[in-house]
Design a protein around this motif. Structure first.
Motif, PDB file in Angstrom:
ATOM      1  N   ALA A   1       0.855  -1.191   0.000  1.00 22.10           N
ATOM      2  CA  ALA A   1       0.000   0.000   0.000  1.00 22.10           C
ATOM      3  C   ALA A   1       0.886   1.234   0.000  1.00 22.10           C
ATOM      4  O   ALA A   1       1.974   1.245   0.598  1.00 22.10           O
ATOM      5  CB  ALA A   1      -0.914   0.009   1.228  1.00 22.10           C
ATOM      6  N   LEU A   2       0.428   2.296  -0.658  1.00 21.55           N
ATOM      7  CA  LEU A   2       1.166   3.547  -0.721  1.00 21.55           C
ATOM      8  C   LEU A   2       0.701   4.505   0.366  1.00 21.55           C
ATOM      9  O   LEU A   2      -0.258   4.247   1.090  1.00 21.55           O
ATOM     10  CB  LEU A   2       1.013   4.172  -2.108  1.00 21.55           C
ATOM     11  CG  LEU A   2       1.562   3.319  -3.262  1.00 21.55           C
ATOM     12  CD1 LEU A   2       1.368   4.028  -4.589  1.00 21.55           C
ATOM     13  CD2 LEU A   2       3.040   3.001  -3.039  1.00 21.55           C
ATOM     14  N   ALA A   3       1.377   5.652   0.455  1.00 25.54           N
ATOM     15  CA  ALA A   3       1.130   6.588   1.549  1.00 25.54           C
ATOM     16  C   ALA A   3      -0.308   7.098   1.571  1.00 25.54           C
ATOM     17  O   ALA A   3      -0.864   7.370   2.636  1.00 25.54           O
ATOM     18  CB  ALA A   3       2.107   7.760   1.450  1.00 25.54           C
ATOM     19  N   ALA A   4      -0.931   7.233   0.409  1.00 27.56           N
ATOM     20  CA  ALA A   4      -2.274   7.802   0.340  1.00 27.56           C
ATOM     21  C   ALA A   4      -3.378   6.784   0.609  1.00 27.56           C
ATOM     22  O   ALA A   4      -4.559   7.148   0.641  1.00 27.56           O
ATOM     23  CB  ALA A   4      -2.495   8.434  -1.032  1.00 27.56           C
TER      24      ALA A   4
ATOM     25  N   LEU B   1       7.041   1.176  -4.600  1.00 26.70           N
ATOM     26  CA  LEU B   1       6.600   0.507  -3.378  1.00 26.70           C
ATOM     27  C   LEU B   1       7.051   1.229  -2.113  1.00 26.70           C
ATOM     28  O   LEU B   1       6.437   1.062  -1.056  1.00 26.70           O
ATOM     29  CB  LEU B   1       7.137  -0.928  -3.340  1.00 26.70           C
ATOM     30  CG  LEU B   1       6.656  -1.886  -4.431  1.00 26.70           C
ATOM     31  CD1 LEU B   1       7.258  -3.262  -4.207  1.00 26.70           C
ATOM     32  CD2 LEU B   1       5.140  -1.970  -4.450  1.00 26.70           C
ATOM     33  N   SER B   2       8.098   2.013  -2.206  1.00 29.91           N
ATOM     34  CA  SER B   2       8.655   2.667  -1.026  1.00 29.91           C
ATOM     35  C   SER B   2       7.726   3.762  -0.526  1.00 29.91           C
ATOM     36  O   SER B   2       7.180   4.545  -1.304  1.00 29.91           O
ATOM     37  CB  SER B   2      10.028   3.262  -1.355  1.00 29.91           C
ATOM     38  OG  SER B   2      10.587   3.885  -0.229  1.00 29.91           O
ATOM     39  N   VAL B   3       7.529   3.784   0.799  1.00 30.74           N
ATOM     40  CA  VAL B   3       6.709   4.815   1.438  1.00 30.74           C
ATOM     41  C   VAL B   3       7.648   5.692   2.247  1.00 30.74           C
ATOM     42  O   VAL B   3       8.323   5.221   3.165  1.00 30.74           O
ATOM     43  CB  VAL B   3       5.641   4.193   2.358  1.00 30.74           C
ATOM     44  CG1 VAL B   3       4.866   5.283   3.092  1.00 30.74           C
ATOM     45  CG2 VAL B   3       4.684   3.337   1.535  1.00 30.74           C
ATOM     46  N   HIS B   4       7.702   6.967   1.913  1.00 29.32           N
ATOM     47  CA  HIS B   4       8.641   7.873   2.564  1.00 29.32           C
ATOM     48  C   HIS B   4       8.056   8.389   3.869  1.00 29.32           C
ATOM     49  O   HIS B   4       6.984   9.001   3.890  1.00 29.32           O
ATOM     50  CB  HIS B   4       8.994   9.031   1.633  1.00 29.32           C
ATOM     51  CG  HIS B   4       9.629   8.568   0.358  1.00 29.32           C
ATOM     52  ND1 HIS B   4      10.927   8.134   0.292  1.00 29.32           N
ATOM     53  CD2 HIS B   4       9.127   8.440  -0.898  1.00 29.32           C
ATOM     54  CE1 HIS B   4      11.214   7.766  -0.947  1.00 29.32           C
ATOM     55  NE2 HIS B   4      10.136   7.939  -1.692  1.00 29.32           N
TER      56      HIS B   4
END
Length: 246
Positions: free
Chosen positions: A60-63, A235-238
């Motif tokens: 899942a992404l940040a949003a 895929l990376s979530v900052h």
């Protein structure tokens, strides 16, 4: 609403092995959760940088908007079940497994072959006796098992479609491994060697970046979690930056 946090790898040292339940406002996103974690936990928030996040065993992404009862995995860069039986492996296009038993590479390779195959390319990843000039005693592998199996199956099927090979066996060992033991075995069977080589290389390179499996390395002079390869950018979530001194 409440969500349950599952930390893996080095993140367990920061959040604890059992994770925790967090209260969030309705409509909260993955990014909102990371802000809460960065502010509420003791220790360096920098450990959240470069991680990936899963919700109910899917990336899942940040949003991504969270819902009550969601299971949120916090996945540091990866290092990368039951025993796999060798019988009738070649009759299935894809065989994937996580196992805590010794991987019998010879039996699995023999079982993957069929008469129409012109090649069976094998990657047999083994535990070496040193890393970065440090003497290795043993490795411990752990995984987000439900998610790892999904990713392994998906990658294997992508390889078949992308490289037009007939069969993929992909097995990864979990638990404690000694020097010389197989940690991951990939077998690609195909009518033509070029496709088999390409598929096998793509599988191990992609597995090392995307499948949630981590290793802890025990040396004669200490213990560390292997840093792993960075997640792909998609895929990376900052993690959010926190104010200095917070």
């Amino acid at each position: 609403m409440q969500v349950h946090i599952l930390p893996f790898g080095v993140l367990k040292d920061w959040l604890g092995t059992s994770g925790s339940t967090f209260e969030l406002h309705d409509g909260a996103t993955v990014a909102d959760l990371l802000v809460r974690l960065a502010h509420n936990q003791s220790g360096p928030a920098a450990v959240l940088r470069g991680i990936a996040v899963s919700v109910n065993a899917e990336y899942a992404l940040a949003a991504h908007v969270l819902r009550d009862g969601d299971e949120v995995g916090l996945l540091p860069p990866v290092s990368g079940g039951g025993a796999l039986r060798a019988a009738d492996v070649s009759e299935e296009p894809v065989i994937t497994a996580l196992t805590r038993d010794v991987i019998d590479a010879d039996r699995l390779v023999a079982s993957a072959k069929r008469g129409e195959d012109g090649a069976a390319v094998v990657f047999d990843g083994i535990v070496r006796n040193h890393t970065r000039d440090r003497h290795t005693l043993y490795l411990d592998y752990e995984a987000y098992e439900e998610m790892a199996l999904k990713q392994m199956d998906s990658l294997s099927r992508q390889a078949i479609e992308r490289f037009l090979v007939r069969h993929v066996t992909l097995v990864h060992r979990l638990g404690r491994l000694n020097v010389g033991e197989t940690s991951v075995l990939i077998i690609v069977a195909s009518a033509h060697r070029a496709q088999a080589f390409d598929a096998c290389r793509w599988l191990i390179d992609t597995l090392k970046k995307t499948v949630p499996i981590w290793k802890k390395e025990t040396f004669t002079d200490g213990v560390v979690w292997a840093p792993g390869e960075p997640f792909p950018e998609n895929l990376s979530v900052h993690a959010p930056e926190t104010p200095h001194g917070s």
